[in-house]
Scaffold this motif. Structure first.
Motif, mmCIF file in Angstrom:
data_model
loop_
_atom_site.group_PDB
_atom_site.id
_atom_site.type_symbol
_atom_site.label_atom_id
_atom_site.label_comp_id
_atom_site.label_asym_id
_atom_site.label_seq_id
_atom_site.Cartn_x
_atom_site.Cartn_y
_atom_site.Cartn_z
ATOM 1 N N PRO A 93 -2.967 -26.834 -13.469
ATOM 2 C CA PRO A 93 -4.019 -26.665 -13.692
ATOM 3 C C PRO A 93 -4.708 -27.694 -13.406
ATOM 4 N N MET A 94 -5.648 -28.203 -11.929
ATOM 5 C CA MET A 94 -5.660 -29.403 -11.278
ATOM 6 C C MET A 94 -7.256 -29.147 -11.365
ATOM 7 N N GLU A 100 -6.778 -34.704 -11.696
ATOM 8 C CA GLU A 100 -6.662 -34.404 -13.226
ATOM 9 C C GLU A 100 -6.263 -33.490 -13.718
ATOM 10 N N LEU A 101 -5.142 -33.237 -14.655
ATOM 11 C CA LEU A 101 -5.610 -31.715 -15.401
ATOM 12 C C LEU A 101 -6.740 -31.274 -16.245
ATOM 13 N N VAL A 102 -6.833 -29.991 -15.778
ATOM 14 C CA VAL A 102 -8.114 -29.616 -16.549
ATOM 15 C C VAL A 102 -8.368 -28.482 -17.395
ATOM 16 N N VAL A 103 -7.220 -28.166 -17.874
ATOM 17 C CA VAL A 103 -6.387 -27.386 -18.841
ATOM 18 C C VAL A 103 -5.299 -28.232 -19.755
ATOM 19 N N ALA A 104 -5.315 -29.175 -21.040
ATOM 20 C CA ALA A 104 -4.172 -29.736 -21.315
ATOM 21 C C ALA A 104 -4.385 -30.300 -23.049
ATOM 22 N N THR A 106 -4.395 -28.614 -25.597
ATOM 23 C CA THR A 106 -4.401 -28.475 -26.952
ATOM 24 C C THR A 106 -4.180 -26.645 -26.198
ATOM 25 N N SER A 107 -3.994 -26.617 -25.010
ATOM 26 C CA SER A 107 -3.639 -25.494 -24.583
ATOM 27 C C SER A 107 -2.682 -25.710 -22.892
ATOM 28 N N SER A 108 -3.111 -25.141 -21.878
ATOM 29 C CA SER A 108 -2.110 -24.350 -20.633
ATOM 30 C C SER A 108 -2.872 -24.511 -19.620
ATOM 31 N N GLY A 109 -3.037 -24.308 -17.980
ATOM 32 C CA GLY A 109 -3.025 -22.895 -17.100
ATOM 33 C C GLY A 109 -2.418 -21.889 -17.770
ATOM 34 N N LEU A 110 -1.345 -22.214 -18.131
ATOM 35 C CA LEU A 110 -0.748 -20.778 -18.052
ATOM 36 C C LEU A 110 -1.049 -19.716 -19.580
ATOM 37 N N GLU A 111 -1.546 -20.518 -20.560
ATOM 38 C CA GLU A 111 -1.815 -19.413 -21.359
ATOM 39 C C GLU A 111 -3.797 -19.327 -20.998
ATOM 40 N N ALA A 181 3.768 -24.198 -22.174
ATOM 41 C CA ALA A 181 3.899 -24.753 -20.526
ATOM 42 C C ALA A 181 2.362 -25.705 -21.164
ATOM 43 N N SER A 182 2.176 -26.049 -22.418
ATOM 44 C CA SER A 182 1.347 -27.428 -22.429
ATOM 45 C C SER A 182 2.144 -28.532 -22.167
ATOM 46 N N TYR A 183 3.766 -28.346 -22.188
ATOM 47 C CA TYR A 183 4.137 -29.200 -22.041
ATOM 48 C C TYR A 183 5.222 -30.548 -20.860
#
Ligand SMILES: NC(=O)c1ccc[n+]([C@@H]2O[C@H](COP(=O)([O-])OP(=O)(O)OC[C@H]3O[C@@H](n4cnc5c(N)ncnc54)[C@H](OP(=O)(O)O)[C@@H]3O)[C@@H](O)[C@H]2O)c1
Length: 213
Positions: A93-94, A100-104, A106-111, A181-183
Motif C-alpha cells: 500500500p504505497m 511512503e506507505l499509505v496504510v501502516a 495500526t493496520s495494513s493494506g492486507l487488512e 501484515a502490519s509488520y
C-alpha cells in the motif's frame, strides 16, 4: 488450479508465467495494453490466456492481485463478485510516487483489502521479493534448500497460497494471521529501498531466530 492474474506488470507477468509453466491454468488481465496481454499469454505457453478482469475472476480458484495500490478501486470495480475467492496479494500500500506507505502501523493494506471484500480469503505473499529474482528461483525449484517466503492471512487462503508459493520455487513460511501484515509491509519497503540503491549501496542481511522460553 485456475489462476486469475489481476495486474500483468512486473510481478503479475512473471508469477503468471511461472504458474502456467508449472501446470496451472492462468488468465492474464489488467494491463493498459491488450496486445501485451496476448503476447504474455503466448509466451507463457499452452496453459495461459489473455482476458478481461471479469474473465480472470470467473471460475478462478485463486487470484493474484499485483497492481499499484492506487489502482485498487479501479480493479475491484470491474472484477465482479470476489466473495469466497482466494486472493493472494503482493501489492504494497504505497502512495502514487512510491515514497511512503499509505496504510501502516495500526493496520495494513492486507487488512484493508479484506475489509473491502469481507468474504474473500485474503493472503499476503511475494511482496518481500523483487520481481527480478522470480525466474531464477523457479529454475532452481528442485533444489532441496529453497529460499523461504513469508506469507500471512486467512487460513483457507493460506492452504492455496502455500501450494502456489511452492510451485514458484519457494518454501512457504506461515507468519500468522492477516494482522501480521502490519509488520511485513513496512519490511517490504525497507527491502525494496535497499534493493534499488544500486552498486555500492548497502547490502541487507537478515536472519530470523527461534528463541526457546
Ligand atoms: N516489482 C517488484 O519487484 C515488486 C516486488 C514486490 C511487490 N511489488 C508490489 O506489487 C504490486 C505490482 O507491482 P509491479 O512492479 O508488478 O507493478 P507494474 O509493473 O506497474 O504492474 C502493474 C500492472 O497494473 C496495470 N495497470 C492497468 N491500468 C493501469 C493504470 N491506469 N495505471 C497504472 N497501471 C495500470 C499495468 O498495466 P501495463 O501493463 O499497461 O503497465 C500493469 O500490468 C505493487 O503494489 C508493488 O508495490 C512489486
Amino acid at each position: 488450479m485456475r489462476i486469475g492474474i489481476l495486474g500483468s506488470g512486473l510481478m503479475g507477468s512473471k508469477l503468471g508465467t511461472i504458474w502456467a509453466r508449472a501446470g496451472h491454468k492462468v488468465t492474464f488481465s489488467y494491463s493498459r495494453n491488450e496486445q501485451k496481454l496476448e503476447k504474455l499469454a503466448r509466451e507463457a505457453g499452452k496453459n495461459a490466456i489473455a482476458g478481461t478482469r471479469a474473465r480472470a475472476v470467473k471460475d478462478a480458484d485463486a487470484l493474484l492481485l499485483a497492481i499499484h495500490w492506487s489502482r485498487l478501486e479501479d480493479v475491484l470495480k470491474q472484477a465482479g463478485n470476489l466473495s469466497g475467492k482466494v486472493i493472494v496479494s503482493c501489492s504494497i500500500p504505497m502512495n502514487k510516487n512510491d515514497s511512503e506507505l499509505v496504510v501502516a502501523h495500526t493496520s495494513s493494506g492486507l487488512e484493508e483489502l479484506s475489509k473491502r471484500i469481507p468474504k474473500a480469503h485474503v493472503v499476503g505473499a511475494f511482496n518481500t521479493v523483487p520481481s527480478e529474482v522470480l525466474f531464477a528461483v523457479f529454475k532452481n525449484r528442485s533444489r532441496s534448500k529453497r529460499p523461504s517466503l513469508v506469507y500471512c492471512g486467512d487460513s483457507k487462503g493460506k492452504r492455496t497460497a502455500a501450494k502456489l508459493i511452492r510451485d514458484a520455487g519457494f518454501e512457504p513460511v506461515d507468519a500468522g494471521p492477516l494482522q501480521i501484515a502490519s509488520y511485513t509491509e513496512p519490511f517490504t519497503l525497507l527491502v525494496a529501498q535497499l534493493a534499488y540503491e544500486g552498486k555500492g549501496g548497502p547490502e541487507l542481511a537478515y536472519r530470523f531466530e527461534h528463541f526457546k522460553s
